[in-house]
Every structure is written in C-alpha cells, then in structure tokens.
Design an enzyme around this catalytic site. Structure first.
Site, PDB file in Angstrom:
ATOM      1  N   GLY A  11      28.740 -77.603 -92.865  1.00 35.82           N
ATOM      2  CA  GLY A  11      28.958 -78.384 -94.024  1.00 35.82           C
ATOM      3  C   GLY A  11      30.124 -78.782 -94.732  1.00 35.82           C
ATOM      4  N   ASN A  33      22.076 -75.083 -89.169  1.00 35.82           N
ATOM      5  CA  ASN A  33      21.532 -75.329 -87.984  1.00 35.82           C
ATOM      6  C   ASN A  33      21.627 -77.232 -87.541  1.00 35.82           C
ATOM      7  OD1 ASN A  33      20.451 -76.803 -90.312  1.00 35.82           O
ATOM      8  ND2 ASN A  33      17.992 -76.507 -90.332  1.00 35.82           N
ATOM      9  N   TYR A 146      14.278 -81.972-104.609  1.00 37.57           N
ATOM     10  CA  TYR A 146      15.969 -81.547-104.066  1.00 37.57           C
ATOM     11  C   TYR A 146      16.392 -80.748-105.301  1.00 37.57           C
ATOM     12  CZ  TYR A 146      20.772 -80.202-103.694  1.00 37.57           C
ATOM     13  OH  TYR A 146      22.573 -79.920-103.926  1.00 37.57           O
TER      14      TYR A 146
END
Length: 328
Positions: A11, A33, A146
C-alpha cells in the site's frame, strides 16, 4: 539491525515504510493480500537481498519462519471507496488481523506498532484532537466499519500490552499524502488532482468549510519510526497541525495545477468529519518530532508524481475488482 514484518506493505504507507526500514539497515518482510495494495509500489525492492514479500491475508493465521524484532501492522483498506465496498473485510483485518499480528509478536517476542488513524475520533467535539479525547463515532453508520475496526484494534493492542506485557506502540495517523497514493481512491487530495488533470471541475462535498490537516508521507514515516523506537505504549497522534478548509484546499489545487476549473458543490456524505486537526504536543515532547515539509513543497512533489502516471490511470474508475471479497 533488526528483522521487520510490515503488513499492508504494497500500500501507499506500507511501501514507504519498507523503503525506510531497508535504508536503516533492517531486513524487511513485506506482507500483503493485494486487495487494495499494488506490487508496483514494491517492484523497486525485489532486487534487494534484505527484502522478502509474502502474499498473504493477515486475517488468516500468520506464519513467518525465523526471528522477528519488529512488526508494523498497516494492513487495512483506508479509503472510503474501499471500505464501503468491502466492509466485512475491513472489520476482519482490524480485528482478526490485529489479533493474529499480536499473537505473532508475542510468539516471536517482537515489538509491534499498529496503525490507528484519526478516524477513531469520528466527527470530533474537541478541537484540535488530543490523545485523551474518546471521540464521537457512529458505530452503525457507513463509516463505522472503518472507525470501529480501528477502535477495536487499539483496545486489543492495549489489552496485549497490559495482560501479556507485550511491547506495543499505537500511532494515530492523520491525513497523509505523497507519491504512490492511488489517483482514484476517493480521498480528497488525489480526487482533486485527478479532476484537475482530466480537465474536470473540482467536487467539494458540503459547503467547503470542513477542515483537514495534510501531512507529507516522509514526515509521517519519520514520526512512525521514532515512535516504534520509543518507550511510549500509549497512542500518539502523528500528523500536520496546519489546518485548511476543503474549499481553500480546492483553490490551492487549482492554482498548483494551473487549470481554470470551477469548484462545484455536492451534498456532504453521512458522518463526514467537519473538523480534523491533530494536537501533536505528545509527539513533540516524547518523540522530538514535528513535520518539516510544507504543504506547498509536498503538493508540488505529489503533483509531479501524478502527472508522470500513464494516461489510462487518470480514467481508471476502480483500482481493484472487489467481487471475490465482497461477502467474505
């Protein structure tokens, strides 16, 4: 130096952390992943002898052979587009994923730093936000998947610290930007720059009076590194306290890009925070840290990065196909 596991390594933030720890002389294992991460962020590291990559979902049992000195848990969807499309996966990586990382840290006798965010404060009633503020979060709203994942993550981490004596660190990250952000991930800065590059009007949600505080990625990584190496187990805000309204920020982007687009306004999404600014007193006092890169300097670097991307990236609507993950 040490051996480090970084989850979410492909990321935006994870890849910059891999760079930093390799530069400091550590051995780095990157794990991702690739739901929202991209191997392009790491391809420059594959030639490094001290770098390994594991394609793995941390919500499942984690096995890493050999010793580990540090774990940095950064695996999680982070943009509204992502976590609204894969809400269950978002909750699982914040709960099961965090539990697995903490268990691994205990088994390896490793120090672990988990990435929390300013979202734990929700739409805050305290401004600027200090670490002792408990927040104002709607647990069943669209952002709850989140927000509550991060709040649970902090609670689980502190439980491992107090019950098992595990060496833990918690960083509360405020809005961060820089190269390797996804252009169409829904966050305000890449959204504005993407619209400017496509010749579109800039979309501001609400009346533009809501505020954000933007921290350049190199400053953030420095704060994270210092926190990991510190003795502070309590949460620490790391972000830039230079606050700006979204309306003024849109005008900054128009000026930066040299375009003549207008700003158009749409309804504010449910539970969108009206104010966001970190109190970094603790980071200054404990870590000797504060941001160094001005917004003007950081935006120029970031804009040049986005301009260098292939043209098809400008018009890509979605970064990933979430079909396989939507019900997991």
């Amino acid at each position: 130096m040490g051996r480090v596991l970084i989850t979410g390594a492909a990321g935006f933030l994870g890849s910059h952390l891999c760079d930093r720890f390799l530069a400091e002389g550590h051995e780095v294992i990157g794990m991702d992943n690739l739901i929202t991460g991209d191997l392009k962020n790491l391809e420059h590291l594959f030639k490094e002898e001290r770098f390994e990559f594991y394609h793995h979902d941390v919500s499942k049992f984690i096995h890493v052979p050999g010793d580990l000195d540090y774990i940095l848990h950064f695996a999680s969807p982070a943009s509204p587009i992502d976590y609204l499309k894969i809400p269950i996966q978002t909750l699982k990586v914040g709960s099961l994923g965090t539990h697995n990382c903490l268990g691994l840290a205990r088994a390896k006798n490793a120090r672990i730093l988990v990435a929390s965010t300013s979202e734990i404060y929700g739409d805050p009633h305290v401004h600027p936000q200090t670490e002792d503020y408990w927040g104002n979060v709607n647990p069943v709203g669209p952002r709850g998947v989140y927000d509550e994942a991060k709040r649970f993550q902090e609670a689980m981490t502190m439980a491992y610290h107090t019950y098992h004596g595990l060496e833990t660190r918690i960083v509360r990250i405020f809005n961060t930007y820089g190269p390797r952000m996804r252009l169409n991930d829904g966050r305000v800065l890449p959204a504005f720059i993407g619209q400017a590059l496509r010749g579109e009007d800039l979309t501001v949600f609400g009346d533009g009076s809501q505020t954000r505080s933007f921290c350049y990625v190199d400053d953030l990584v420095e704060g994270i590194y210092r926190l990991l190496m510190s003795d502070c187990a309590d949460p620490v805000n790391v972000g830039n306290p230079d606050e700006i309204t979204i309306g003024d920020f849109a005008e900054e982007i128009i000026k930066l890009t040299g375009t003549d687009q207008k700003v158009i306004y749409k309804d504010l999404p449910k539970d969108d925070p009206t104010q966001r600014r970190p109190d970094i007193t603790k980071a200054r006092e404990i870590l000797g840290w504060e941001p160094k890169v001005s917004r003007a300097e950081g935006l120029k670097i970031t804009y040049e990065y986005f301009k260098s991307l292939p043209e098809e990236e400008l018009y890509k609507k979605e970064h990933k196909d979430f079909t396989d993950y939507s019900r997991k």
